[in-house]
Write an enzyme that holds these catalytic residues in place. Sequence first.
Site, PDB file in Angstrom:
ATOM      1  N   PRO A  99       0.885  -1.319   0.016  1.00 32.95           N
ATOM      2  CA  PRO A  99      -0.096  -0.006  -0.096  1.00 32.95           C
ATOM      3  C   PRO A  99       1.048   1.320   0.045  1.00 32.95           C
ATOM      4  CG  PRO A  99      -0.034  -1.010   2.293  1.00 32.95           C
ATOM      5  CD  PRO A  99       0.716  -1.810   1.338  1.00 32.95           C
ATOM      6  N   ASP A 270       5.655   2.590   2.159  1.00 34.39           N
ATOM      7  CA  ASP A 270       4.837   1.410   2.622  1.00 34.39           C
ATOM      8  C   ASP A 270       4.191   1.760   4.003  1.00 34.39           C
ATOM      9  OD1 ASP A 270       3.820  -0.981   3.270  1.00 34.39           O
ATOM     10  OD2 ASP A 270       5.747  -2.189   3.105  1.00 34.39           O
ATOM     11  N   HIS A 271       2.821   1.847   3.881  1.00 45.17           N
ATOM     12  CA  HIS A 271       1.918   2.296   4.879  1.00 45.17           C
ATOM     13  C   HIS A 271       1.882   1.178   6.054  1.00 45.17           C
ATOM     14  CE1 HIS A 271      -0.615   4.732   7.080  1.00 45.17           C
ATOM     15  NE2 HIS A 271      -1.078   5.621   5.904  1.00 45.17           N
ATOM     16  N   ARG A 272       2.189  -0.083   5.629  1.00 44.84           N
ATOM     17  CA  ARG A 272       2.115  -1.006   6.486  1.00 44.84           C
ATOM     18  C   ARG A 272       3.307  -1.055   7.391  1.00 44.84           C
ATOM     19  NH1 ARG A 272       3.106  -6.298   2.643  1.00 44.84           N
ATOM     20  NH2 ARG A 272       4.775  -4.700   2.104  1.00 44.84           N
ATOM     21  N   ALA A 273       4.387  -0.411   7.195  1.00 48.31           N
ATOM     22  CA  ALA A 273       5.582  -0.110   8.253  1.00 48.31           C
ATOM     23  C   ALA A 273       5.680   1.326   8.606  1.00 48.31           C
ATOM     24  CB  ALA A 273       6.797  -0.466   7.344  1.00 48.31           C
TER      25      ALA A 273
END
Length: 298
Positions: A99, A270-273
Site C-alpha cells: 500500500p 509502505d503504509h504497513r511499516a
Amino acid sequence: MFISPLARRILREAGLTVDQVRGTGPNGRIVRRDVERAVGEERASAGPAVAAPAPEPVITEPVRTASPQPRAAGFHDIPHTRLRRVVASRLTASKQTVPHFYLKRTARIDALLALRKQLNEVSPQKISVNDLVIAAVAVAHLSVPDANVIWTDESIRQFETVDVAVAIASQRGLVTPVLSAVERMSPSAIAREVKAYVQRANDGTLQQGDLEGGSLTVTNLGMYGVDEFSAIINPPHSAILAVGAGRPAPVVVDGTVEVATQMTLVLSVDHRAIDGALAAQWMQALVSALEQPLRLVA
C-alpha cells in the site's frame, strides 16, 4: 360554323377540331351530342390504347476504388533478459501488494551546491548532488530511527545501521546495490562506493549480496532534467526517495522575494511499516539536512 360553348369545351378537351364534327342542330349548329358522338367515333377508330413498356431500371454498380492496404508496422522482438524479468516481477508485486502513499517536499539547495563545490576542490573523488542526498538520508534516519524499518509477516524489523540502496541504470538494466553503514561514510567515500557499483553493474559483476539489505532506495532522474516523479517501492524496502532536478525558483524570505535553487523530493512509503506522520517527520529531517549541509560532514 356555329358551335355551342359547351360543345366547344368538350371538343377542345378531346383534342378534336371543328372540322371533324358534323352539326345536327338548327342551321347545322354543332351541339353537345354532336361533339360526344365525334369523340366516341374517334376513340373507337383508335382502338385500345397500348401502354408503352416501362423502361427497365438501370442498375449501376458503385464505383469501387482500391483502398490502400494498411502497411504493416515494422518491428522486431527483443528477448527479455533475466534481469529484466526479475525487475518486472518484483515491481509488479510491489505495486499490487504494497500500500503506497506519497509525500512531496521541496528543498532549497544553494548551500548544498556551494558545499559540493568546496568539497570537490579537495576531494580525491568527484562528489555529485546525489551523493550528498544519500548522506542526508543517513542523517534523517539517525534523526528518525523509527523510519529505518521494513515490514515482515511477523514483525516490523528496525535496522541499527543506515544501509541505503541506490538505483543505477546500467548498460545491462536497472539494479539497486546497497551501500552499508552510510552514517559512517564521508561524502567522498559515498561517491567512491557508488562509482564502483556503477562500474560493476555495467560489467555484470555485481553479487547477490550487493543487492540485499537496507530499508530505503534513492533514485534520481534530475540529471535528465526531470522536475519530479513518483517511484515504485523496491521490496522489501519500506520507502523509495525520488529526486528531481534543481531549478531556480522564486521564494519568499522574510517578506521579500528571492531566487533560490529548489529541488523536488517525492517519498513513496509502505503504509504497513510507516504511518503518515512518521514519514512527514523523516521528510522534515531530510530537508533540514539538505538545507543545512554542514551536518553532512560534521
